[in-house]
Design an enzyme around this catalytic site. Structure first.
Site, PDB file in Angstrom:
ATOM      1  N   HIS B  40       0.816  -1.219   0.000  1.00 43.14           N
ATOM      2  CA  HIS B  40       0.000   0.000   0.000  1.00 43.14           C
ATOM      3  C   HIS B  40       0.847   1.265   0.000  1.00 43.14           C
ATOM      4  O   HIS B  40       0.372   2.347  -0.319  1.00 43.14           O
ATOM      5  CB  HIS B  40      -0.963   0.005   1.212  1.00 43.14           C
ATOM      6  N   ASP B  93      -0.528  -7.424   1.509  1.00 46.72           N
ATOM      7  CA  ASP B  93       0.108  -6.103   1.516  1.00 46.72           C
ATOM      8  C   ASP B  93       1.637  -6.264   1.575  1.00 46.72           C
ATOM      9  O   ASP B  93       2.281  -6.114   2.613  1.00 46.72           O
ATOM     10  CB  ASP B  93      -0.411  -5.317   2.737  1.00 46.72           C
ATOM     11  N   SER B 198       4.684   2.390   7.905  1.00 51.38           N
ATOM     12  CA  SER B 198       4.204   1.366   6.967  1.00 51.38           C
ATOM     13  C   SER B 198       5.341   0.840   6.092  1.00 51.38           C
ATOM     14  O   SER B 198       6.150   1.621   5.568  1.00 51.38           O
ATOM     15  CB  SER B 198       3.122   1.955   6.061  1.00 51.38           C
TER      16      SER B 198
END
Lengths: 439, 248
Positions: B40, B93, B198
């Site tokens: 992502h 992901d 992330s």
């Protein structure tokens, strides 16, 4: 139709008077022409003869002719007091034929009935060679050697002579041409008998280049020499040995020169006698030997094969280097080397050298390095050590790997691996750790 | 990183700072040409970010210093089954970035190990998550320029699922927890990863060797009581990782 060949006369046969063994009839006049093959004599042997005896065999008789010549006229019997009886003696014709003539008159004795005759004839070989020399001055049958054969004879000549086309006389033969066989025998004309006077003979021994001729004279050597103050001199008779690029050598005297090594593949022999004196001649055996090359020597860190006690024309040698060394000639590397002993006694190529090989620079190692452990300039048997930049990289299977320069010019590990090692990254092991002492 | 500490130099040498169109994200070095991160981070609104919009930094713990030495990327490989157009489906992901030049490893840059095949995530086992993301709760958003880390335990999957279900009652469009994810965190809150982390590593240690167990993926708030951070379960993607690296 074609003509049959002339029939050869028989080698033997028999002849008998008419009606034998019955008494022969009166008024007989019979003739027999006997013959045997040419080259033979005819021998007649009576087995029985019983013809009416009379003075001079006037009434009944058997007459033996050789052409017109009467060889005998016979009558009577073995035990009669008169007449002419051949007895047991055979009659030998001068040639290969005889003629018998038998004749009887018109009356025969009443009390004794004569049975005639019976005879055998055979061919007897003529020994032409033992025949005396003809008186016509034509000379002997054969000028040198006569060989009797059955029914004929052959003439032959001594060594050094050839039979002429008349098949009877001999002529001196000393222009022997070129002797090109690897070995042979030469001799003076007529040897061991003295040759005729004024001989001038030439003998050429010429063998393949790369071979040398050796002359080995027999002991029986005799060429007239003249004694001078300086010693024996080959003044009138000589045998000259000529070798290219060497002084000619004149031989004479009564002592054999024995072995002469000419070191040449061409030798010329000139034999000369004049009209006087006596030389009984000479004979020799010649042989050939391959030209010898010098010993090739040694090659450092190499091997010359084959190892022979001597190296002769057409011999090959090759050179191989020890493991880890390479063949070099004139500064160039060569894959293999061989050289041949030439006809001139020289090797056609000089010996090469053996130089140590090198493996070149070892391949660099990414994220590592290479260090020399031993050896010189990457040469054979040099050892290098590969390592990785620790602690961030490590070698697979070990901390250090050594590679050796091998004979195949490659760097190889102890496990015979050629590929240089790889440095693998080390994961998950930081050099600094998070430390928390508070509890 | 919420409730964490500054990482000393060379303690987390696989940490990567990604700058994607001005946004900050994390990643980890797994090989001399490969960075692993979250999908992502590199794919927004269904579009993969272009190479020139991506900056990769590594080797130091201070962003100000780091930014002076970017590493150039060659290609981006997002997991083919990652499909998250509305930011509510973080399944799969995971992404890989191939670098243009190989990295030479040193004290400040070192790869983290990939998990062994069949490696397990034991509930309660402490992991370490790191990043340059937010350091305070949502109401007081502070971005750090120093690499931070915090140690968090692996949370039992059903416990995590329950916390997410609970969050769904208060919010709409909460992402779904799948078996390709696992959770880490403390129920009392105060320690967590957060925005900007992330793609960064959640690591576990076996026998002194640190391995990448998870990739910072998503969560409901940061560091709040009763919520946990959700991480991509790397062990499920070993085949894809190896295949992608071998084929590229």
């Amino acid at each position: 139709c074609w003509r049959l060949p002339d029939q050869e006369p028989p080698m033997h046969g028999g002849v008998q008077s008419p009606q034998y063994p019955q008494p022969y009839p009166p008024n007989q006049n019979a003739q027999w022409d006997l013959s045997v093959p040419e080259g033979y004599q005819l021998r007649l042997t009576f087995t029985h003869l019983d013809i009416e005896a009379s003075e001079g065999c006037h009434y009944d008789a058997l007459t033996v002719f050789y052409d017109d010549k009467i060889l005998g006229k016979f009558c009577g019997h073995e035990n009669s007091a008169d007449g002419i009886h051949p007895g047991n003696q055979p009659i030998l014709s001068p040639g290969n034929r005889l003629t018998l003539v038998f004749q009887s008159d018109d009356s025969n004795p009443e009390r004794h009935q004569n049975v005639g005759f019976s005879a055998q004839y055979q061919a007897i070989d003529i020994d032409e060679c033992s025949a005396p020399e003809p008186a016509d001055g034509s000379g002997p049958l054969c000028s040198q050697i006569c060989l009797n054969t059955l029914g004929s004879y052959l003439c032959s000549c001594y060594h050094g002579f050839e039979l002429r086309s008349d098949q009877r006389t001999c002529v001196l033969s000393c222009s022997g041409g070129i002797f090109d066989e690897p070995e042979g025998h030469l001799f003076s004309p007529g040897y061991p008998n003295p040759p005729p006077h004024a001989v001038s003979c030439q003998y050429i021994i010429s063998v393949e280049s790369g071979f040398t001729v050796s002359l080995n004279f027999t002991d029986n050597f005799h060429i007239e020499s003249v004694d001078t103050e300086q010693g024996p001199n080959c003044l009138y008779h000589w045998l000259q040995v000529t070798v290219p690029n060497q002084e000619p050598m004149k031989l004479c005297g009564g002592k054999s020169p024995g072995l002469i090594i000419t070191n040449s593949n061409n030798v010329q022999l000139d034999y000369h006698t004049d009209n006087d004196g006596l030389s009984r001649g000479w004979s020799l055996d010649y042989s050939t030997h391959r030209v010898q090359c010098p010993f090739p020597g040694k090659v450092g860190r190499g091997r010359v094969t084959p190892v022979l006690t001597e190296y002769l024309y057409r011999d090959y040698i090759s050179v191989r280097c020890d493991p880890g060394y390479k063949l070099m000639t004139n500064g160039q590397e060569i894959e293999s080397f061989s050289t041949m002993c030439q006809s001139n006694g020289q090797w056609h190529l000089p010996l090469p050298e053996c130089h140590i090989i090198d493996c070149g620079e070892p391949k660099p190692l990414l994220n590592g390095g290479v260090t020399f452990l031993s050896g010189f300039q990457n040469q054979y048997r040099s050892i290098v050590l590969y390592h990785c930049n620790e602690p961030f990289y490590s070698l697979l299977g070990g901390t250090n790997v050594s590679f050796t320069c091998e004979a195949d010019r490659r760097w190889r590990s102890n496990n015979d691996i050629v590929v240089s090692p790889t440095c693998l990254p080390v994961c998950g092991q930081p050099i600094n750790h998070i430390s928390a002492y508070q509890r | 990183i919420i409730g964490g500490s500054e990482a000393p130099n060379h303690t987390i040498p696989w940490q990567v700072l990604l700058s994607v169109d001005g946004h900050r994200a994390g990643g980890m070095v797994i090989a001399d040409r490969w960075i692993m991160t979250a999908a992502h981070v590199l794919k927004e609104s269904g579009n993969t970010v272009p190479n020139d919009a991506l900056r990769v930094y590594m080797g130091l713990t201070n962003v100000n210093t780091l930014r002076q030495s970017p590493v150039y990327t060659a290609s981006i490989h997002i997991h083919p089954e990652y499909d998250n157009p509305n930011q509510v489906n973080f399944n799969n992901d995971i992404a890989l970035i191939k670098l243009r030049e190989p990295i030479t490893f040193r004290a400040s840059v070192m790869p983290v190990c990939l998990p062994e095949k069949g490696a397990t995530y034991v509930t309660g086992m402490m992991g370490l998550v790191s990043g340059f993301g937010l350091t305070e709760s949502n109401n007081n958003r502070i971005l750090t320029n120093k690499l931070k880390y915090v140690q968090l335990p692996v949370v039992e999957q059903e416990t995590c699922r329950a916390s997410i279900t609970s969050a769904k009652k208060k919010r709409s469009s909460v992402p779904r927890l799948t078996s390709n994810m696992f959770c880490a965190g403390v129920p009392e809150g105060g320690k967590d990863s957060c925005q900007g982390d992330s793609g960064g590593p959640f690591t576990l240690t076996d026998d002194g060797r640190v391995w990448a167990a998870g990739i910072v993926s998503w969560g409901v708030d940061c560091g709040q009581q009763g919520t946990y951070g959700v991480y991509t379960r790397v062990t499920h993607y070993l085949d894809w990782i190896n295949k992608t690296m071998q084929e590229n």
